[in-house]
Scaffold this active site. Structure first.
Site, PDB file in Angstrom:
ATOM      1  N   CYS A  53       0.854  -1.185   0.000  1.00 41.88           N
ATOM      2  CA  CYS A  53       0.000   0.000   0.000  1.00 41.88           C
ATOM      3  C   CYS A  53       0.891   1.236   0.000  1.00 41.88           C
ATOM      4  O   CYS A  53       1.787   1.351   0.840  1.00 41.88           O
ATOM      5  CB  CYS A  53      -0.890  -0.015   1.236  1.00 41.88           C
ATOM      6  N   CYS A 127      -8.498  -5.136 -10.089  1.00 42.97           N
ATOM      7  CA  CYS A 127      -8.070  -4.070 -10.995  1.00 42.97           C
ATOM      8  C   CYS A 127      -7.617  -2.899 -10.116  1.00 42.97           C
ATOM      9  O   CYS A 127      -8.439  -2.202  -9.539  1.00 42.97           O
ATOM     10  CB  CYS A 127      -9.269  -3.698 -11.869  1.00 42.97           C
TER      11      CYS A 127
END
Ligand SMILES: [Zn+2]
Length: 138
Positions: A53, A127
């Site tokens: 992240c 995605c």
């Protein structure tokens, strides 16, 4: 499913996120924006490693589950572990989609689609915006 009172392990104010992230990163990660297709830095990346992240450094995806979807964004068929991400029903744009967020800090990553026939082990396509990730090469 959205719970605005939810507390994440990494919890910051908009001002704190703005100080840490670029304007483009803030827009995607914290305001659920979407990067334009085919421009993200990891769209066609084959480097072996772990995608973290970009907001909190939690490990989210492995390069082994990345596949060529030709959709214009990095695509994975599974997260590194199910508890690394959370799913939020998203009905913006008049479509029923499932948003994928980082479970550690609540930042927006992208969407997950299934049953598209890509022939991956899960038949799912995560995605994900390149700008939501940082690749740590193995
Ligand atoms: Zn995060």
């Amino acid at each position: 499913m959205t719970d605005s009172t939810k507390q994440y392990a990494v919890q910051k104010s908009d001002a704190e996120w703005k100080a840490q992230l670029s304007p483009a990163e803030f827009h995607v990660l914290r305001k659920a924006g979407t990067e334009r297709p085919f421009v993200g830095e990891y769209t066609d990346t084959k480097t072996v490693g772990v995608y973290k992240c970009r907001a909190c450094d939690a490990e989210l995806f492995r390069s082994e589950t990345k596949f060529d979807s030709h959709c214009g964004w990095p695509s994975f068929y599974a997260p590194l572990a199910e508890d690394r991400v959370e799913y939020i029903e998203d009905s913006t744009l008049g479509m029923k989609r499932v948003e994928v967020r980082c479970a550690n800090c609540g930042s927006h990553l992208g969407h997950v689609f299934e049953g598209e026939g890509y022939g991956t082990p899960t038949d799912q396509r995560y995605c994900i915006n390149s700008i939501s990730l940082t690749l740590a090469p193995a």
